[in-house]
Design a protein around this motif. Sequence first.
Motif, mmCIF file in Angstrom:
data_model
loop_
_atom_site.group_PDB
_atom_site.id
_atom_site.type_symbol
_atom_site.label_atom_id
_atom_site.label_comp_id
_atom_site.label_asym_id
_atom_site.label_seq_id
_atom_site.Cartn_x
_atom_site.Cartn_y
_atom_site.Cartn_z
ATOM 1 N N GLU A 1 -3.608 48.940 30.737
ATOM 2 C CA GLU A 1 -4.113 50.120 31.427
ATOM 3 C C GLU A 1 -2.980 51.104 31.696
ATOM 4 O O GLU A 1 -1.967 50.743 32.288
ATOM 5 N N TRP B 1 -16.982 52.437 49.953
ATOM 6 C CA TRP B 1 -17.667 51.336 49.251
ATOM 7 C C TRP B 1 -17.441 50.014 49.968
ATOM 8 O O TRP B 1 -18.278 49.104 49.883
ATOM 9 N N GLY C 1 0.336 45.325 53.378
ATOM 10 C CA GLY C 1 -0.750 44.726 52.598
ATOM 11 C C GLY C 1 -0.638 43.213 52.585
ATOM 12 O O GLY C 1 -1.627 42.497 52.775
ATOM 13 N N CYS D 1 -10.762 54.275 37.450
ATOM 14 C CA CYS D 1 -10.763 52.887 36.974
ATOM 15 C C CYS D 1 -11.632 52.716 35.739
ATOM 16 O O CYS D 1 -11.306 51.957 34.845
ATOM 17 N N PHE E 1 -3.681 54.217 33.239
ATOM 18 C CA PHE E 1 -4.103 54.889 34.469
ATOM 19 C C PHE E 1 -3.547 56.306 34.509
ATOM 20 O O PHE E 1 -3.049 56.800 35.525
ATOM 21 N N GLU F 1 -11.680 44.241 42.796
ATOM 22 C CA GLU F 1 -12.103 45.264 41.817
ATOM 23 C C GLU F 1 -10.833 45.753 41.149
ATOM 24 O O GLU F 1 -10.015 46.421 41.786
ATOM 25 N N LEU F 2 -10.654 45.432 39.877
ATOM 26 C CA LEU F 2 -9.354 45.662 39.251
ATOM 27 C C LEU F 2 -9.432 46.727 38.153
ATOM 28 O O LEU F 2 -10.366 47.503 38.109
ATOM 29 N N GLY F 3 -8.443 46.726 37.311
ATOM 30 C CA GLY F 3 -8.329 47.802 36.325
ATOM 31 C C GLY F 3 -9.220 47.630 35.111
ATOM 32 O O GLY F 3 -10.029 46.700 35.024
ATOM 33 N N ARG G 1 -1.819 38.447 43.249
ATOM 34 C CA ARG G 1 -1.060 38.040 44.449
ATOM 35 C C ARG G 1 -1.984 37.754 45.622
ATOM 36 O O ARG G 1 -1.742 36.846 46.405
ATOM 37 N N LEU G 2 -3.035 38.551 45.735
ATOM 38 C CA LEU G 2 -3.940 38.356 46.881
ATOM 39 C C LEU G 2 -4.576 36.971 46.834
ATOM 40 O O LEU G 2 -4.762 36.326 47.868
ATOM 41 N N GLY H 1 2.552 48.084 50.332
ATOM 42 C CA GLY H 1 1.781 46.921 49.906
ATOM 43 C C GLY H 1 2.508 45.625 50.199
ATOM 44 O O GLY H 1 1.926 44.664 50.709
ATOM 45 N N GLY I 1 -7.733 47.744 43.138
ATOM 46 C CA GLY I 1 -6.377 48.076 42.716
ATOM 47 C C GLY I 1 -6.057 47.400 41.406
ATOM 48 O O GLY I 1 -6.948 47.051 40.630
ATOM 49 N N SER I 2 -4.770 47.176 41.204
ATOM 50 C CA SER I 2 -4.327 46.643 39.914
ATOM 51 C C SER I 2 -4.476 45.122 39.845
ATOM 52 O O SER I 2 -4.507 44.441 40.877
ATOM 53 N N LYS J 1 -6.287 48.892 54.894
ATOM 54 C CA LYS J 1 -4.973 49.404 54.510
ATOM 55 C C LYS J 1 -5.120 50.326 53.298
ATOM 56 O O LYS J 1 -5.411 49.883 52.200
ATOM 57 N N PRO J 2 -4.883 51.629 53.505
ATOM 58 C CA PRO J 2 -4.930 52.548 52.368
ATOM 59 C C PRO J 2 -3.660 52.419 51.539
ATOM 60 O O PRO J 2 -2.690 51.789 51.958
ATOM 61 N N ALA J 3 -3.665 53.067 50.364
ATOM 62 C CA ALA J 3 -2.448 53.129 49.548
ATOM 63 C C ALA J 3 -1.426 54.032 50.248
ATOM 64 O O ALA J 3 -1.796 54.981 50.945
HETATM 65 P P1 NAD Z 1 -2.137 48.895 43.307
HETATM 66 O O1 NAD Z 1 -2.673 47.573 42.937
HETATM 67 O O2 NAD Z 1 -0.715 49.195 43.036
HETATM 68 O O3 NAD Z 1 -2.322 49.126 44.866
HETATM 69 C C1 NAD Z 1 -3.579 48.984 45.488
HETATM 70 C C2 NAD Z 1 -3.375 48.673 46.955
HETATM 71 O O4 NAD Z 1 -2.749 47.411 47.065
HETATM 72 C C3 NAD Z 1 -2.485 49.675 47.696
HETATM 73 O O5 NAD Z 1 -2.999 49.878 48.980
HETATM 74 C C4 NAD Z 1 -1.166 48.934 47.753
HETATM 75 O O6 NAD Z 1 -0.357 49.317 48.832
HETATM 76 C C5 NAD Z 1 -1.633 47.505 47.931
HETATM 77 N N1 NAD Z 1 -0.640 46.492 47.573
HETATM 78 C C6 NAD Z 1 0.374 46.594 46.680
HETATM 79 N N2 NAD Z 1 1.101 45.449 46.662
HETATM 80 C C7 NAD Z 1 0.519 44.600 47.559
HETATM 81 C C8 NAD Z 1 0.799 43.276 47.988
HETATM 82 N N3 NAD Z 1 1.829 42.587 47.508
HETATM 83 N N4 NAD Z 1 -0.016 42.726 48.906
HETATM 84 C C9 NAD Z 1 -1.076 43.409 49.401
HETATM 85 N N5 NAD Z 1 -1.370 44.679 49.054
HETATM 86 C C10 NAD Z 1 -0.587 45.269 48.134
HETATM 87 O O7 NAD Z 1 -3.116 49.966 42.653
HETATM 88 P P2 NAD Z 1 -3.011 51.555 42.661
HETATM 89 O O8 NAD Z 1 -1.867 51.917 41.780
HETATM 90 O O9 NAD Z 1 -3.065 52.077 44.066
HETATM 91 O O10 NAD Z 1 -4.410 51.923 41.984
HETATM 92 C C11 NAD Z 1 -4.579 51.875 40.624
HETATM 93 C C12 NAD Z 1 -5.276 50.606 40.189
HETATM 94 O O11 NAD Z 1 -6.513 50.457 40.860
HETATM 95 C C13 NAD Z 1 -5.620 50.652 38.722
HETATM 96 O O12 NAD Z 1 -5.375 49.398 38.140
HETATM 97 C C14 NAD Z 1 -7.110 50.958 38.723
HETATM 98 O O13 NAD Z 1 -7.802 50.585 37.582
HETATM 99 C C15 NAD Z 1 -7.550 50.182 39.911
HETATM 100 N N6 NAD Z 1 -8.862 50.668 40.375
HETATM 101 C C16 NAD Z 1 -9.970 49.863 40.188
HETATM 102 C C17 NAD Z 1 -11.240 50.303 40.585
HETATM 103 C C18 NAD Z 1 -12.476 49.442 40.412
HETATM 104 O O14 NAD Z 1 -13.500 49.736 41.021
HETATM 105 N N7 NAD Z 1 -12.437 48.384 39.640
HETATM 106 C C19 NAD Z 1 -11.366 51.557 41.192
HETATM 107 C C20 NAD Z 1 -10.224 52.347 41.346
HETATM 108 C C21 NAD Z 1 -8.972 51.877 40.952
#
Ligand code: NAD
Length: 488
Positions: A392, A167, A219, A293, A394, A258-260, A242-243, A215, A235-236, A182-184
Amino acid sequence: MNELRSHPVAPQKLYIDGAWEEGTGEAQDVLSPIDGSRLTTIVRASAADVDRAVAVARHAFEDGRWSRAAPAHRKKVLHKLADLIEAHALELAVLGVRDNGTEIGMAMKAEPGSAAGTFRYYAEALDKVYGEIAPTAPGILGLVHKEPVGVVGAIVPWNFPLMIGAWKLAPALAAGNSVVLKPAETASLTLLRLAELATEAGLPDGVFNVVTGQGSVTGEALAMSMGVDVLVFTGSGGVGRRLLEYAARSNLKRCYLELGGKSPNVVFADASDLEQAAKVSAAGIFRNAGQVCVAGSRLLVEDSVHDAFVDALARHAAAMKVGDPLDLTTNIGAVNNMPQLESNLGFVTRAVEEGATLALGGSRVLEDTGGYYMEPTVLTGVKPQDNVAQNEVFGPVLAVTPFTSDEEAVQIANSTKFGLAAGVWTSNLSRAHRMVRDIQAGVVHVNTYGGPDTTVPLGGVKQSGNGHDKSMHAFDKYFDLKTAWMQL
Ligand code: NAD
């Protein structure tokens, strides 16, 4: 598939400038959520590694090897990449499942299937993007050019790495940008493989780079980089926040988040087929162990059908098979990692302490496998302000709350900080339209749950985010507008 499931996975490296690099960070074990075993290692890229990847991406962007390539050429390469994803679909899906735990039936469609479709969509779109001629006075020519933004940083989560990665990547690359992704930490393997396939498809070196790692180190370095022009994130909310800080403290890069969600799924007594609604609603929260999500994690049911509907939903949920995600009969795969499983269980404990009733599930299962599994869990009598209704999880945890009127349904539906998705089940067309209008969400499903494809945008309102993935709307994030104002 049996051969692929036990295929050794070599220790991973970073993918920079079209080649594998050791990086300067240490190795991190990758544990498979299927059985907790060590699958391989990834590199924890250091800030210096990230800087190198960004510099390579910048250089590739500026010399025009991709950014100024003819659209017809970019289109051909991205279609070729889609072909390669399809040719390697089973390999990618199994590798991804071993890494992140999604049940294979869902992963095949949602991961390589969806990623290939997304690359094709933007490959087709890229030569249909025109600039503008402004309606100026006769002595002036005002042109609005659309230009790629430069270097895109992408940070993605672990639930659907290939789909969500695509996407971001597909429109970014289609527009002519370079990308550092950067993947998870717990779902890097398919995106590393994708980078290799992109090179095979003819994407020039340096245009798509993958840096793996934590991250808080990798990240953060990407988000703080002065060389990243646009940051796209899924992500969350905590990390999203923080970003924005990192952007403020560095180069004010644009951030699309795109968040939770805590999505309400609203069932009215007049729904035409309550049995079907119960079945789809169960899938809408429990597939991929709730790690979706848009999962319909709050079930709001009209009082008059509450008990019968919850019974039906619990019956469908109990019939869903939890287990080995590589078993084709599994409906609910593994939770991605142990801390997430512990967090899910903690939500259940607190919900019961706050007065909810455990109507189904609530526990870790299949512990003897060494994997991370949780049974589908239904909590009834959840009050709108309870922790499990506001935050959330999750995970495979459904919070059920009754309502008595349309107004109350809307009021409860909108009572969280989130606004990602929603569902409405009714046979009353006017009511359906009113709900679509009144519920604060990026997508409202009517008489279904889940499944919107690439043709429509996905994005949240309120604290669910500020950008959209998918559709032509997502394309805009990857272009800058430049005006030429010419005296004739
Ligand atoms: P997360 O926010 O913990 O991590 C997401 C990414 O951010 C990872 O690659 C992680 O390494 C990175 N990250 C973590 N700390 C960081 C930092 N300080 N600086 C930069 N990057 C950092 O999320 P997760 O646990 O991998 O995924 C679950 C979350 O994602 C849930 O909240 C879910 O709802 C959300 N999500 C949203 C959508 C959407 O389209 N809105 C889709 C899928 C998942």
